[in-house]
Write a protein that holds these residues in place. Sequence first.
Motif, PDB file in Angstrom:
ATOM      1  N   PRO A  58       0.666  -1.307  -0.064  1.00 51.57           N
ATOM      2  CA  PRO A  58      -0.112   0.056   0.142  1.00 51.57           C
ATOM      3  C   PRO A  58       0.938   1.107  -0.009  1.00 51.57           C
ATOM      4  CG  PRO A  58      -1.029  -1.509   1.457  1.00 51.57           C
ATOM      5  CD  PRO A  58       0.386  -2.164   1.006  1.00 51.57           C
ATOM      6  N   ALA A  59       2.097   1.365   0.554  1.00 46.15           N
ATOM      7  CA  ALA A  59       2.825   2.450   0.800  1.00 46.15           C
ATOM      8  C   ALA A  59       3.587   2.672  -0.636  1.00 46.15           C
ATOM      9  CB  ALA A  59       3.875   2.367   1.800  1.00 46.15           C
ATOM     10  N   ASN A  60       3.794   1.744  -1.297  1.00 43.72           N
ATOM     11  CA  ASN A  60       4.257   2.037  -2.606  1.00 43.72           C
ATOM     12  C   ASN A  60       3.391   2.327  -3.728  1.00 43.72           C
ATOM     13  OD1 ASN A  60       6.753   1.651  -1.483  1.00 43.72           O
ATOM     14  ND2 ASN A  60       6.940  -0.363  -2.050  1.00 43.72           N
ATOM     15  N   ARG A  61       2.099   2.164  -3.538  1.00 44.44           N
ATOM     16  CA  ARG A  61       1.171   2.167  -4.572  1.00 44.44           C
ATOM     17  C   ARG A  61       1.154   3.569  -5.101  1.00 44.44           C
ATOM     18  NH1 ARG A  61      -3.689  -1.105  -1.744  1.00 44.44           N
ATOM     19  NH2 ARG A  61      -2.652  -2.915  -1.687  1.00 44.44           N
ATOM     20  N   ARG A  62       1.420   4.662  -4.459  1.00 48.82           N
ATOM     21  CA  ARG A  62       1.127   6.097  -4.939  1.00 48.82           C
ATOM     22  C   ARG A  62       2.576   6.584  -5.843  1.00 48.82           C
ATOM     23  NH1 ARG A  62       4.438   8.735  -1.283  1.00 48.82           N
ATOM     24  NH2 ARG A  62       4.376   7.634   0.675  1.00 48.82           N
ATOM     25  N   LYS A  63       3.348   5.486  -5.692  1.00 51.28           N
ATOM     26  CA  LYS A  63       4.565   5.761  -6.714  1.00 51.28           C
ATOM     27  C   LYS A  63       4.485   5.398  -8.035  1.00 51.28           C
ATOM     28  CE  LYS A  63       7.647   4.987  -2.653  1.00 51.28           C
ATOM     29  NZ  LYS A  63       8.409   3.472  -2.089  1.00 51.28           N
ATOM     30  N   TYR A  64       3.321   4.560  -8.229  1.00 49.93           N
ATOM     31  CA  TYR A  64       3.226   4.345  -9.765  1.00 49.93           C
ATOM     32  C   TYR A  64       1.945   5.133 -10.194  1.00 49.93           C
ATOM     33  CZ  TYR A  64       5.452  -0.020  -8.641  1.00 49.93           C
ATOM     34  OH  TYR A  64       6.411  -1.147  -8.455  1.00 49.93           O
ATOM     35  N   THR A  65       2.243   5.514 -11.426  1.00 53.00           N
ATOM     36  CA  THR A  65       0.897   6.517 -12.098  1.00 53.00           C
ATOM     37  C   THR A  65       0.601   5.397 -13.027  1.00 53.00           C
ATOM     38  OG1 THR A  65       2.252   8.584 -11.876  1.00 53.00           O
ATOM     39  CG2 THR A  65       0.736   8.397 -13.548  1.00 53.00           C
ATOM     40  N   VAL A  66      -0.756   5.478 -13.209  1.00 52.02           N
ATOM     41  CA  VAL A  66      -1.708   4.834 -14.171  1.00 52.02           C
ATOM     42  C   VAL A  66      -2.537   5.692 -14.941  1.00 52.02           C
ATOM     43  CG1 VAL A  66      -3.301   2.873 -14.266  1.00 52.02           C
ATOM     44  CG2 VAL A  66      -1.604   2.740 -12.505  1.00 52.02           C
ATOM     45  N   GLU A 109      -0.808  17.239 -25.099  1.00 59.68           N
ATOM     46  CA  GLU A 109      -0.273  17.308 -23.897  1.00 59.68           C
ATOM     47  C   GLU A 109       0.291  15.730 -23.634  1.00 59.68           C
ATOM     48  OE1 GLU A 109      -3.683  19.910 -21.886  1.00 59.68           O
ATOM     49  OE2 GLU A 109      -3.756  17.938 -21.543  1.00 59.68           O
ATOM     50  N   SER A 110       1.458  15.712 -23.176  1.00 58.95           N
ATOM     51  CA  SER A 110       2.044  14.415 -22.962  1.00 58.95           C
ATOM     52  C   SER A 110       1.841  14.099 -21.478  1.00 58.95           C
ATOM     53  CB  SER A 110       3.554  14.376 -23.268  1.00 58.95           C
ATOM     54  OG  SER A 110       3.929  14.181 -24.602  1.00 58.95           O
ATOM     55  N   HIS A 111       1.547  12.523 -21.405  1.00 54.88           N
ATOM     56  CA  HIS A 111       1.070  12.240 -19.803  1.00 54.88           C
ATOM     57  C   HIS A 111       2.307  10.735 -19.839  1.00 54.88           C
ATOM     58  CE1 HIS A 111      -1.936  14.906 -18.732  1.00 54.88           C
ATOM     59  NE2 HIS A 111      -2.146  14.857 -20.219  1.00 54.88           N
ATOM     60  N   VAL A 112       2.816  10.961 -18.753  1.00 54.62           N
ATOM     61  CA  VAL A 112       3.814   9.755 -18.508  1.00 54.62           C
ATOM     62  C   VAL A 112       3.175   8.765 -17.544  1.00 54.62           C
ATOM     63  CG1 VAL A 112       6.241   8.921 -18.035  1.00 54.62           C
ATOM     64  CG2 VAL A 112       5.666  11.420 -19.053  1.00 54.62           C
ATOM     65  N   ALA A 113       3.420   7.414 -17.867  1.00 48.31           N
ATOM     66  CA  ALA A 113       2.893   6.527 -16.648  1.00 48.31           C
ATOM     67  C   ALA A 113       3.641   5.506 -16.718  1.00 48.31           C
ATOM     68  CB  ALA A 113       1.523   6.210 -16.984  1.00 48.31           C
ATOM     69  N   ASP A 114       3.342   4.720 -15.643  1.00 48.57           N
ATOM     70  CA  ASP A 114       3.778   3.180 -15.658  1.00 48.57           C
ATOM     71  C   ASP A 114       2.983   2.075 -16.334  1.00 48.57           C
ATOM     72  OD1 ASP A 114       6.182   3.699 -13.605  1.00 48.57           O
ATOM     73  OD2 ASP A 114       4.505   4.590 -12.496  1.00 48.57           O
ATOM     74  N   ALA A 115       1.621   2.300 -16.424  1.00 54.92           N
ATOM     75  CA  ALA A 115       0.916   1.523 -17.256  1.00 54.92           C
ATOM     76  C   ALA A 115      -0.102   2.368 -17.824  1.00 54.92           C
ATOM     77  CB  ALA A 115       0.315   0.452 -16.306  1.00 54.92           C
ATOM     78  N   PRO A 153       8.950   1.585 -10.550  1.00 46.60           N
ATOM     79  CA  PRO A 153       8.268   3.092 -10.790  1.00 46.60           C
ATOM     80  C   PRO A 153       9.785   3.734 -11.080  1.00 46.60           C
ATOM     81  CG  PRO A 153       8.222   2.866  -8.618  1.00 46.60           C
ATOM     82  CD  PRO A 153       9.066   1.359  -8.773  1.00 46.60           C
ATOM     83  N   ASP A 154       9.487   4.463 -12.309  1.00 44.92           N
ATOM     84  CA  ASP A 154      10.846   5.541 -12.440  1.00 44.92           C
ATOM     85  C   ASP A 154      10.161   6.582 -13.204  1.00 44.92           C
ATOM     86  OD1 ASP A 154      10.094   4.961 -15.147  1.00 44.92           O
ATOM     87  OD2 ASP A 154      11.844   3.625 -15.573  1.00 44.92           O
ATOM     88  N   ARG A 155      10.866   7.690 -12.867  1.00 44.51           N
ATOM     89  CA  ARG A 155      10.246   9.043 -13.431  1.00 44.51           C
ATOM     90  C   ARG A 155      10.855   9.215 -14.786  1.00 44.51           C
ATOM     91  NH1 ARG A 155       6.563   8.986 -10.638  1.00 44.51           N
ATOM     92  NH2 ARG A 155       6.700   9.562  -8.530  1.00 44.51           N
ATOM     93  N   LEU A 156      10.179   8.762 -15.678  1.00 45.45           N
ATOM     94  CA  LEU A 156      10.339   9.144 -17.225  1.00 45.45           C
ATOM     95  C   LEU A 156      10.130  10.487 -17.438  1.00 45.45           C
ATOM     96  CD1 LEU A 156      11.388   7.104 -19.496  1.00 45.45           C
ATOM     97  CD2 LEU A 156       9.038   7.029 -20.290  1.00 45.45           C
ATOM     98  N   ASP A 157      11.188  11.128 -18.228  1.00 46.36           N
ATOM     99  CA  ASP A 157      11.027  12.580 -18.558  1.00 46.36           C
ATOM    100  C   ASP A 157       9.971  12.711 -19.502  1.00 46.36           C
ATOM    101  OD1 ASP A 157      11.212  15.066 -18.940  1.00 46.36           O
ATOM    102  OD2 ASP A 157      13.273  15.108 -18.786  1.00 46.36           O
TER     103      ASP A 157
END
Lengths: 254, 637
Positions: free
Chosen positions: B28-36, B215-221, B465-469
């Motif tokens: 649960p603590a890691n979930r907010r690190k992922y953008t969907v 607009e570009s939106h970057v995500a993990d999935a 989770p990585d912060r792709l630019d």
Amino acid sequence: MGKTMNLTLKVWRQKNAQSEGRLETYALQGVDADASFLEMLDILNTQLEKRGEEPVAFEHDCREGICGCCGAVVNGQAHGPLRETTLCQLHMRHFNDGDTIVIEPWRSRAFPLIKDLVVDRSAFDRVIRAGGYITVRTGSAPDAHAIPVDKEEADVAMDAAQCIGCGACVAACPNGSAMLFVAAKVSHLAHLPQGRVEANRRVLNMVAQMDREGFGNCSNHYECEAACPKAISVEHIAKMNREHLRAALKPAGS
Amino acid sequence: MRLDSKVPAGPIEQKWTQHKFEMKLVNPANRRKYTVLVVGTGLAGASAAATLGELGYNVKAFCIQDTPRRAHSIAAQGGINAAKNYQNDGDSIYRLFYDTVKGGDYRSREASVYRLAELSVDIIDQCVAQGVPFAREYGGLLDNRSFGGAQVSRTFYARGQTGQQLLLGAYSALMKEVQNGSVTMYPRREMLELVVVDGRARGIVVRNLLTGAFESHVADAVLLATGGYGNVYYLSTNAKASNATAIWRAHRKGAFFANPCFTQIHPTCIPVHGDYQSKLTLMSESLRNDGRIWVPKDPDDPRHPNDIPEEDRSYYLEETYPAFGNLVPRDVASRKAKDQCDKGRGVGSTRMAVYLDFRDAIERLGRETIEARYGNLFQMYQRIVDEDPYTQPMMIYPAVHYTMGGLWVDYNLMSNLPGLFVAGEANFSDHGANRLGASALMQGLADGYFIIPYTMADYLARVQPDRLDGNHPEFRAAEKAVAERAHRLLSIRGKRTVDEIHRELGLLAWDKIGMSRNRRGLEEALSEIPAIREEFWKNVVVTGKNEDLNQSLEKAGRVADFLELAELMAFDALHREESCGGHFREEYQTPEGEAQRDDERFAYAAAWEHQGDGQAAVLHREELTFEVVTPTQRSYK
């Protein structure tokens, strides 16, 4: 082809919120009486595009009277002359050959104009966000038959739940009030046992948000009910007022 | 490339339970690190976005309308299936599963369909808890009705507005999460490109429909829940803005498109009446519970339908299919209506309609009961046709309604592109070659509430989770591509409107890739579609500019994609030398005129890989194995 008619349209044209708008006059010939009002606008737009002019911007999607996208003030009436009917379900057979039809956007302080007949109704979303839901986590629900619901109560809830969020109630109200829209959601959930638990919180928060959005007050004109394509009754406003009064009088936490 | 459906091992009843246990979880603590990213806010998209938000992921949801509540799920009328067996009439998860596999003419994936039937019961519980005002009996419990292809009553409904009520339930759950800050809502945005980085779906480019900004939106999935492609046909029961651009753009970026030729023609729609017509209106399948379908025996019978006596009417469905009668599945009912009209027995001014008659039901049950069941549908009919269906039969004709085909997904609803998930009508998974009535709502919500939250977690747990630019070259390139395309559409300044060319495509698709198909017609379609496409890019007129609310430009982009997708539909239909469900090839039928499958050669899902403009797509097969239900010739007699 059914019978056809020639029409004079006066359509509100406005480039954006900043610029001045005005009624533009168009002559339209040979419109089939069986066409819908939006199909009549399609015919106008095709002619405009062929001339290289910008078509009239208007919102529409399902064209079955359920998505709530469409709506304009037609000859002074929100959604036009036919009761319980969205603009997309209004057919040209309800007009006469030679008629002049004035078409304007919803006008309300809380619905800023975007372009031509398109307005910004996002205030409605913000009111729903403030409490128009039951707080239930996916997967945590009990069996659907765990709580029986009185059929008559469920039917009233459904009457209110039919609201399509089109905004005609606001456009029709001389005060620009959103009471019918907000009441429909409050009343829908207040009539169901599942919705009772957070009923007080819901009504207080939704009404507070409604006020923040700049909608006017209700002074019992009932224009909203008359314009509502789903015939949602003003009785739901009375229900919301009762709910609000009760909630406001309750000490916090009880 | 071998297509791995990733169906878990084990008995069919235990696959999903076991799989849920075996899938990885995200703390649960890691979930907010992922953008969907969730694209589309119909039943599948809104339910997925709300649930992922509840779980704690950082969710961004996108829709093309001004608010998520307008998605086209709203227009579904009749109901939603669930194997509750509240009626005590012999229903079960197994029976719903069986009916759906059979109804799909044995072209769906057994394990996925079983899971759908299993989850159906949870959906009803969830929706009731949300305050969905389903129809109830006086005892306070839920009422059911019947739908085509089933002999039990398992359909839950809220008058004739079930889709509306379910969508508003999902929308309210979504708004709750927006309020909680876990979901950010982006209305009036249209996805125009999928961005793939190092083989993984990593984001999208959208056009802001008010300002024209890209607009570009970057995500993990990325989850696509953008609905079907029925509007290829121009006239359909879909909403005007329903489009295939999101899935088609993903297909062009490498996602396989499965069974594009599996399209559903709904038997009970209001017939076409004029060339200015912009859409077709559905009359819910639930009407077939009480309405009887007939045509006059004498094609030239000049009498008003009310004056035609019983002996001069042909109740052709009841005569041909005594067991299911008027409740045969949609593909069968549609084809038979077409047969009657082709034989000259059609009614109405265009002779392209059959009667749907409530006289007997009104006599038996009273007008009040019929009004309570179908009042809003009767009113809608009256509005459009200007005739009173309480006193004379409705006229109906089939119309394009739903597309079973869509992006290929595995059991986890992930496409062949890692990180790209597809839910609801946008995927191909559960309905085979024909969808049963009241099953689309069920699938959308099963995908969104109960499948995606698990399977996407399993995927995310396996990637960091990585912060792709957002300045990554792939995003820059995608933005440039969509901007150039918009500019190109605006600079053609030809003579024909987008709608005119769309209508031309639609007529062609209806004639040649419609209710029945044959080799010659499909080959013609394959040569004519590229010509229409060429005409479009040479002679279309799109007025205005990009940096504005520009509805012509929006439509033009969607039609440009339909012009490519239509070709793939024809290509797929030509390759599938059998008849199954909604895909009826005239060359392959039984002596009685029923669809004749070829299980030896075609018991597979056809997943097409894009090869670039002007090149034939490459076929990948997912072989369908039937371990539980034995495929037979479907019989509703």
